[in-house]
Enzyme design. Structure first.
Site, PDB file in Angstrom:
ATOM      1  N   TYR A 128      46.938  91.095  29.939  1.00 36.51           N
ATOM      2  CA  TYR A 128      47.425  91.592  31.222  1.00 36.51           C
ATOM      3  C   TYR A 128      47.047  93.056  31.442  1.00 36.51           C
ATOM      4  CZ  TYR A 128      50.763  93.031  34.835  1.00 36.51           C
ATOM      5  OH  TYR A 128      51.334  93.555  35.967  1.00 36.51           O
ATOM      6  N   LYS A 132      44.326  94.497  34.178  1.00 37.55           N
ATOM      7  CA  LYS A 132      44.833  95.391  35.223  1.00 37.55           C
ATOM      8  C   LYS A 132      44.104  96.736  35.175  1.00 37.55           C
ATOM      9  CE  LYS A 132      47.920  94.908  37.781  1.00 37.55           C
ATOM     10  NZ  LYS A 132      47.895  94.479  39.206  1.00 37.55           N
TER      11      LYS A 132
END
Length: 382
Positions: A128, A132
């Site tokens: 994640y 990102k």
């Protein structure tokens, strides 16, 4: 029609920290690229707001600045990050697995493992945060420099402090600390990983939204690139030990009923310093509970599943349970000051100053009742 667009907000993100690498790349990274390219074609656009996460800066143990990434920058610094290569690696793996007639479950597991491997290789704790971070790079690289860009980096987002009402949040499954609290209240765990002195950087959802609204107003028609940490560790730090005590006090006074209608008794959540210690605690705890219920044989099949689920949750939370960084919020403080200078009353509207929060009151009166009620509703629907 797109020529008339004034402001674009990009906040799409994968739901969990360990999604398939191809999924996380498509949404978090290339999704940001596509939005930036679209915004560049909008001739009347006033600004673009991109929602990221404060944890893109990795495992820094000092004060973490509101600093942008350059294209290809990594946390580890050992090799330049080639985003197209990352996409190619995921596609190549999918092709190889399909040639071998692998099941979808096997492909999903392999892609989760690939994402985790690539993240740790480059210095990020999970898929994640890596994807990102790459999304931020793409956003900046593909956006016309004449378009104002604000990147809001929230920390862990919790239920609302005030608006639309105190304790509101959306969606299942429960995430991170909420999942720990719910399973502790249910008697599923009596321990978890963590350091009592770790600062848990949490921020209510409505404060994040308010910061976004104010950032849009400030940045409109003012070409600039600014990053805003929206969190609490600098201005109003919360220790893991304080959260630990709040959970104990609330669930002692407001126990959950078990399947027989009896209140589930909880003791103080034990914090352990390693995955090995946590697994040992879990095994001992579940074995003892099974024997107490005279159902060791019937519950034996559930033992491994319960331990595996708890260990997976602990692995996801581990980078944050021992996180030593503090997020600088200088830009965010300046954002509040600019809003006040322009006549915005941040006392009654658009409040996003974490110094207002009394953490004990917030958890006891707002957050824990909120997630407790949501869990009861979820159980009633099953």
């Amino acid at each position: 029609m797109w020529r008339e667009i004034d402001v674009i907000i990009h906040s799409a993100a994968t739901v969990t920290f360990d999604d398939r690498y191809d999924t996380a790349l498509a949404i978090n990274t290339y999704g940001a690229k596509h939005v930036a390219e679209f915004a560049t074609r909008c001739v009347n656009i006033k600004m673009l707001l991109h929602v990221s996460t404060a944890y893109v800066r990795g495992k820094n143990s000092e004060v973490i600045p509101e600093k942008a990434f350059s294209m290809g920058e990594t946390i580890s610094g050992w090799k330049k990050l080639d985003i197209n290569e990352e996409k190619f690696l995921s596609e190549e793996l999918i092709g190889e697995l399909r040639k071998r007639n692998a099941s979808e479950e096997e492909i999903t597991i392999a892609l989760r493992n690939l994402g985790l491997h690539r993240a740790r290789l480059h210095g990020w704790p999970n898929t994640y945060t890596l994807t990102k971070a790459m999304g931020e790079m793409m956003m900046r690289h593909h956006l016309n420099s004449n378009v104002s860009l604000a990147v809001v980096r929230p920390t862990f987002v919790t239920s609302t402090y005030k608006e639309p009402f105190a304790g509101w949040f959306e969606g299942f499954p429960f995430r991170t600390l909420d999942s720990v609290a719910i399973n502790y209240r249910r008697g599923k765990i009596n321990s978890f990983i963590g350091d009592p002195d770790t600062i848990l950087d949490v921020i209510p959802a409505d404060m994040v939204v308010n910061a976004m609204i104010v950032a849009m107003a400030v940045h409109a028609n003012r070409p600039a690139y600014r990053i805003y940490h929206v969190g609490s560790s600098m201005s109003n730090p919360l220790k893991y030990a304080d959260f630990q005590n709040s959970v104990l006090n609330y669930f002692t006074d407001n126990p959950l009923a078990d399947e027989d209608g009896k209140p589930v008794e909880v003791g103080k959540l034990i914090l352990v310093d390693s995955m090995e210690s946590f697994q040992k605690h879990l095994t001992q705890y579940y074995t003892l509970r099974s024997k107490e219920q005279n159902g060791f044989q019937s519950l034996h099949a559930d033992l491994k599943r319960n331990i595996d689920n708890a260990m997976r949750a602990a692995e996801i939370c581990r980078p944050y349970a021992f996180f030593k960084g503090i997020f600088d919020d200088t830009n965010t403080k300046s954002l509040r000051a600019t809003a006040v200078e322009n006549g915005v009353d941040l006392e009654s509207a658009f409040r996003f100053d974490p110094r207002y929060i009394n953490w004990e009151d917030y958890f006891q009166r707002i957050h824990l009742p909120g997630i407790g009620g949501a869990f009861k509703l979820k159980r009633a629907r099953l």
